[in-house]
Scaffold this motif. Structure first.
Motif, PDB file in Angstrom:
ATOM      1  N   PHE A 292      11.793 -22.066   5.541  1.00  0.00           N
ATOM      2  CA  PHE A 292      11.485 -20.687   5.791  1.00  0.00           C
ATOM      3  C   PHE A 292      10.068 -20.279   5.214  1.00  0.00           C
ATOM      4  CE2 PHE A 292      15.786 -22.107   5.576  1.00  0.00           C
ATOM      5  CZ  PHE A 292      16.351 -21.463   6.538  1.00  0.00           C
ATOM      6  N   ILE A 293       9.446 -19.475   5.889  1.00  0.00           N
ATOM      7  CA  ILE A 293       8.096 -19.046   5.324  1.00  0.00           C
ATOM      8  C   ILE A 293       8.183 -17.364   5.530  1.00  0.00           C
ATOM      9  CG2 ILE A 293       5.670 -18.920   5.348  1.00  0.00           C
ATOM     10  CD1 ILE A 293       6.132 -21.777   6.526  1.00  0.00           C
ATOM     11  N   ALA A 294       7.816 -16.641   4.878  1.00  0.00           N
ATOM     12  CA  ALA A 294       7.650 -15.049   4.812  1.00  0.00           C
ATOM     13  C   ALA A 294       6.395 -14.817   4.488  1.00  0.00           C
ATOM     14  CB  ALA A 294       8.451 -14.323   4.306  1.00  0.00           C
ATOM     15  N   ILE A 295       5.616 -14.082   5.179  1.00  0.00           N
ATOM     16  CA  ILE A 295       4.112 -13.664   5.083  1.00  0.00           C
ATOM     17  C   ILE A 295       4.116 -12.184   5.100  1.00  0.00           C
ATOM     18  CG2 ILE A 295       1.701 -13.899   5.537  1.00  0.00           C
ATOM     19  CD1 ILE A 295       2.487 -16.143   7.263  1.00  0.00           C
ATOM     20  N   ASN A 296       3.524 -11.562   3.773  1.00  0.00           N
ATOM     21  CA  ASN A 296       3.779 -10.048   4.002  1.00  0.00           C
ATOM     22  C   ASN A 296       2.486  -9.582   4.463  1.00  0.00           C
ATOM     23  OD1 ASN A 296       3.677  -7.391   2.980  1.00  0.00           O
ATOM     24  ND2 ASN A 296       4.323  -7.723   0.974  1.00  0.00           N
ATOM     25  N   ILE A 297       2.400  -8.974   5.543  1.00  0.00           N
ATOM     26  CA  ILE A 297       1.313  -8.454   6.382  1.00  0.00           C
ATOM     27  C   ILE A 297       0.674  -7.556   5.699  1.00  0.00           C
ATOM     28  CG2 ILE A 297       0.650  -6.934   8.486  1.00  0.00           C
ATOM     29  CD1 ILE A 297       3.339  -8.302   9.680  1.00  0.00           C
ATOM     30  N   GLU A 298       1.187  -6.685   4.594  1.00  0.00           N
ATOM     31  CA  GLU A 298       0.297  -5.771   3.977  1.00  0.00           C
ATOM     32  C   GLU A 298      -0.405  -6.166   2.994  1.00  0.00           C
ATOM     33  OE1 GLU A 298       0.170  -2.506   4.158  1.00  0.00           O
ATOM     34  OE2 GLU A 298       2.129  -1.609   5.165  1.00  0.00           O
ATOM     35  N   ASN A 299      -0.327  -7.444   2.433  1.00  0.00           N
ATOM     36  CA  ASN A 299      -1.349  -8.243   1.570  1.00  0.00           C
ATOM     37  C   ASN A 299      -2.738  -8.625   2.500  1.00  0.00           C
ATOM     38  OD1 ASN A 299       1.213  -8.556   0.090  1.00  0.00           O
ATOM     39  ND2 ASN A 299       0.009  -9.528  -1.117  1.00  0.00           N
ATOM     40  N   PHE A 300      -2.593  -8.451   3.818  1.00  0.00           N
ATOM     41  CA  PHE A 300      -3.786  -8.729   4.675  1.00  0.00           C
ATOM     42  C   PHE A 300      -4.366  -7.531   5.280  1.00  0.00           C
ATOM     43  CE2 PHE A 300      -1.184 -12.514   4.295  1.00  0.00           C
ATOM     44  CZ  PHE A 300      -2.030 -13.582   4.337  1.00  0.00           C
ATOM     45  N   MET A 301      -3.641  -6.644   5.939  1.00  0.00           N
ATOM     46  CA  MET A 301      -3.925  -5.741   6.631  1.00  0.00           C
ATOM     47  C   MET A 301      -2.755  -4.621   6.424  1.00  0.00           C
ATOM     48  SD  MET A 301      -6.240  -3.988   8.065  1.00  0.00           S
ATOM     49  CE  MET A 301      -7.394  -5.232   7.965  1.00  0.00           C
ATOM     50  N   GLY A 302      -3.049  -3.352   7.095  1.00  0.00           N
ATOM     51  CA  GLY A 302      -2.103  -2.418   7.035  1.00  0.00           C
ATOM     52  C   GLY A 302      -1.181  -2.592   8.092  1.00  0.00           C
ATOM     53  N   LEU A 303       0.220  -2.606   7.945  1.00  0.00           N
ATOM     54  CA  LEU A 303       1.560  -3.154   8.869  1.00  0.00           C
ATOM     55  C   LEU A 303       1.194  -2.523  10.177  1.00  0.00           C
ATOM     56  CD1 LEU A 303       3.982  -4.510   9.453  1.00  0.00           C
ATOM     57  CD2 LEU A 303       5.170  -2.821   8.328  1.00  0.00           C
ATOM     58  N   GLU A 304       0.845  -1.093  10.117  1.00  0.00           N
ATOM     59  CA  GLU A 304       0.566  -0.407  11.367  1.00  0.00           C
ATOM     60  C   GLU A 304      -0.417  -0.968  12.309  1.00  0.00           C
ATOM     61  OE1 GLU A 304       3.144   1.397  12.568  1.00  0.00           O
ATOM     62  OE2 GLU A 304       3.973   0.903  10.591  1.00  0.00           O
ATOM     63  N   VAL A 305      -1.624  -1.359  11.592  1.00  0.00           N
ATOM     64  CA  VAL A 305      -2.796  -1.952  12.316  1.00  0.00           C
ATOM     65  C   VAL A 305      -2.181  -3.140  12.817  1.00  0.00           C
ATOM     66  CG1 VAL A 305      -4.894  -2.708  11.978  1.00  0.00           C
ATOM     67  CG2 VAL A 305      -4.280  -0.673  10.879  1.00  0.00           C
ATOM     68  N   PHE A 306      -1.674  -3.949  12.078  1.00  0.00           N
ATOM     69  CA  PHE A 306      -1.065  -5.220  12.861  1.00  0.00           C
ATOM     70  C   PHE A 306      -0.323  -5.044  13.891  1.00  0.00           C
ATOM     71  CE2 PHE A 306       1.841  -8.476  13.210  1.00  0.00           C
ATOM     72  CZ  PHE A 306       1.279  -9.728  13.021  1.00  0.00           C
ATOM     73  N   LYS A 307       0.574  -4.104  14.012  1.00  0.00           N
ATOM     74  CA  LYS A 307       1.624  -4.008  14.940  1.00  0.00           C
ATOM     75  C   LYS A 307       0.821  -3.456  16.286  1.00  0.00           C
ATOM     76  CE  LYS A 307       5.512  -1.989  13.677  1.00  0.00           C
ATOM     77  NZ  LYS A 307       6.477  -1.119  12.866  1.00  0.00           N
ATOM     78  N   ARG A 308       0.125  -2.666  15.960  1.00  0.00           N
ATOM     79  CA  ARG A 308      -0.883  -1.810  17.010  1.00  0.00           C
ATOM     80  C   ARG A 308      -1.396  -3.136  17.553  1.00  0.00           C
ATOM     81  NH1 ARG A 308      -5.906  -0.716  16.983  1.00  0.00           N
ATOM     82  NH2 ARG A 308      -6.067  -0.391  14.761  1.00  0.00           N
ATOM     83  N   ILE A 309      -2.272  -4.318  16.828  1.00  0.00           N
ATOM     84  CA  ILE A 309      -3.068  -5.013  17.674  1.00  0.00           C
ATOM     85  C   ILE A 309      -2.193  -6.255  18.219  1.00  0.00           C
ATOM     86  CG2 ILE A 309      -4.731  -6.988  17.132  1.00  0.00           C
ATOM     87  CD1 ILE A 309      -5.935  -5.400  14.850  1.00  0.00           C
ATOM     88  N   ALA A 310      -1.156  -6.478  17.641  1.00  0.00           N
ATOM     89  CA  ALA A 310      -0.257  -7.446  18.107  1.00  0.00           C
ATOM     90  C   ALA A 310       0.584  -6.832  19.532  1.00  0.00           C
ATOM     91  CB  ALA A 310       0.944  -7.805  17.040  1.00  0.00           C
ATOM     92  N   GLY A 311       0.869  -5.601  19.503  1.00  0.00           N
ATOM     93  CA  GLY A 311       1.284  -4.967  20.710  1.00  0.00           C
ATOM     94  C   GLY A 311       0.452  -4.609  21.667  1.00  0.00           C
ATOM     95  N   SER A 312      -0.778  -4.651  21.379  1.00  0.00           N
ATOM     96  CA  SER A 312      -2.231  -4.519  22.537  1.00  0.00           C
ATOM     97  C   SER A 312      -2.147  -5.921  23.261  1.00  0.00           C
ATOM     98  CB  SER A 312      -3.209  -4.185  21.611  1.00  0.00           C
ATOM     99  OG  SER A 312      -3.135  -2.574  21.308  1.00  0.00           O
ATOM    100  N   ILE A 313      -1.995  -6.936  22.359  1.00  0.00           N
ATOM    101  CA  ILE A 313      -2.155  -8.324  22.831  1.00  0.00           C
ATOM    102  C   ILE A 313      -0.888  -8.453  23.869  1.00  0.00           C
ATOM    103  CG2 ILE A 313      -2.019 -10.636  22.211  1.00  0.00           C
ATOM    104  CD1 ILE A 313      -3.406  -9.959  19.584  1.00  0.00           C
ATOM    105  N   MET A 314       0.205  -8.377  23.436  1.00  0.00           N
ATOM    106  CA  MET A 314       1.443  -8.514  24.368  1.00  0.00           C
ATOM    107  C   MET A 314       1.194  -7.628  25.593  1.00  0.00           C
ATOM    108  SD  MET A 314       3.116 -10.534  22.676  1.00  0.00           S
ATOM    109  CE  MET A 314       1.805 -10.831  21.314  1.00  0.00           C
ATOM    110  N   ARG A 315       0.829  -6.226  25.685  1.00  0.00           N
ATOM    111  CA  ARG A 315       0.601  -5.507  26.826  1.00  0.00           C
ATOM    112  C   ARG A 315      -0.534  -6.064  27.895  1.00  0.00           C
ATOM    113  NH1 ARG A 315       2.069  -1.742  22.827  1.00  0.00           N
ATOM    114  NH2 ARG A 315       0.025  -1.374  22.117  1.00  0.00           N
ATOM    115  N   GLU A 316      -1.596  -6.493  27.347  1.00  0.00           N
ATOM    116  CA  GLU A 316      -2.503  -6.998  27.872  1.00  0.00           C
ATOM    117  C   GLU A 316      -2.186  -8.335  28.726  1.00  0.00           C
ATOM    118  OE1 GLU A 316      -6.710  -7.298  26.687  1.00  0.00           O
ATOM    119  OE2 GLU A 316      -6.388  -5.616  25.104  1.00  0.00           O
TER     120      GLU A 316
END
Length: 375
Positions: A292-316
């Motif tokens: 099991f691996i957990a990676i804290n997104i906040e340690n890289f980039m703000g969570l909302e920024v990550f979610k927006r980019i990930a969502g944009s990739i899915m929509r495209e």
């Protein structure tokens, strides 16, 4: 074809009844109430997502029967063998895999909250249900979640015919800004044993190419395949299919990665040691390993920024040009979310074979249930 048309021979049962039944059945088999709650939650989540191969359909043949046979303990004693700030090694002592897996992923999440990343591994565990459940735990904590597990031998190596590797899912999930997250939860074989069991319950033949015999010929006889998989007379093909032309070596390679991470980091069992029988053919535990691996997104980039980019990739991806005759493109996790949109109103489809299993459990313990198919 309407979604419900695929379940014409099923009777639909509400999830509240289904989950309560599973919990009570587990308790009757000696599983402590708190642990039964966890196991039932993992199994019902599978049925809610439309993953019928890993839900209540596995309650009796995988978990309850193994408790009956004495090869799986209904109580789960978890030992922490080694622990650091970011890692841990756990021993599940052949208890309920769902229970030790949930603890292991929660430990990884807690470590990631403090240090950015956490990884835990488990040995001497048992089947832990859908891997996506544990990835979802990390997603709900605002993290990327990864998990994998080895399993009893099913997959033949590329250019081989002997079942050596388990179906070994390599599962990854992360949050998006959409109504559902991205969860890639699939076996490293063309199909998994649970789906073959689902075909058997429905009385359907297998598609060619899923299973091969000792001579490399394809098999479609579902019921006999399930028997021969346990005897080593049949094997699943790796993701991609047979040989190199369809890139089956990729599935073979990823299955091997999962095998190593599920065994070597925790000094666990692997390959034929997971067969479930001793040299005399007697049934013994399946001492599975997980990671099991957990990676804290906040340690890289703000969570909302990550979610927006990930969502944009899915929509495209979904809005890209479709193949002729195709109505839509999906991204991982979307079909499961769509299944839930229907099932939350209608419940879970219960085929005839599963109805009989549930009645057997009810009658054995004189449980107070009247099912729709009793009328």
């Amino acid at each position: 074809m309407a979604y419900q048309d695929a379940y014409k021979e099923c009777i639909w049962l509400d999830f509240a009844t289904l989950e309560r039944f599973m919990k009570e059945a587990l308790i009757n088999y000696g599983v402590p109430a708190a642990d039964a709650e966890i196991v039932g939650d993992v199994l019902i989540e599978s049925d809610k997502r439309g993953i019928d191969s890993h839900g209540i359909g596995r309650l009796k043949p995988i978990y309850l029967d193994r408790i009956d046979e004495g090869i799986q303990s209904p109580t789960t004693k978890i030992d922490i063998i080694k622990e650091t700030e970011t890692t841990a090694v756990l021993d599940g002592n052949n208890g309920m895999g769902h229970v030790v897996a949930k603890k292991a992923m929660q430990m990884a999440i807690d470590k990631a909250k403090q240090h950015g990343m956490g990884m835990t591994v488990v040995r001497n565990s048992t089947h832990y249900g859908i891997a996506g459940y544990y990835a979802s735990m990390a997603i709900n904590a605002g993290m990327i979640g990864m998990t994998g597990t080895n399993a009893r031998p099913s997959i033949a190596p590329t250019f081989g015919v002997e079942n050596m590797l388990g179906t070994n899912p390599l599962t990854i999930g992360f949050p998006t800004d959409e109504e559902f997250p991205f969860i890639l939860d699939c076996a490293t074989s063309v199909t998994q044993r649970g789906k073959i069991e689902s075909y058997a319950r429905s009385g359907k033949e297998l598609p060619p190419g899923w299973v091969i015999d000792e001579n490399g010929n394809t098999r479609t006889d579902t019921a006999q395949v399930l028997i021969d998989l346990t005897k080593g007379k049949a094997a699943l093909t790796p993701l991609g299919g047979l040989g190199e032309e369809m890139a089956g070596y990729k599935g073979y390679g990823y299955a091997t990665v999962v095998e190593v991470l599920s065994a070597a980091l925790q000094d666990g069992a692997f390959l034929k040691a997971l067969n479930g029988t001793d040299e005399q053919g007697n049934k013994i535990p399946y001492p599975l390993g997980h990671f099991f691996i957990a990676i804290n997104i906040e340690n890289f980039m703000g969570l909302e920024v990550f979610k927006r980019i990930a969502g944009s990739i899915m929509r495209e991806l979904r809005n890209s040009k479709k193949a002729p005759g195709e109505e839509r493109i999906y991204t991982a996790g979307e079909k499961e979310w769509l299944a839930w949109q229907y099932r939350k109103e209608h419940g879970c489809p219960v085929p005839i074979a599963l109805q009989k299993q549930m009645c057997q459990i009810r009658d054995r313990f004189k449980m107070n249930y009247v099912f729709p198919w009793d009328k």
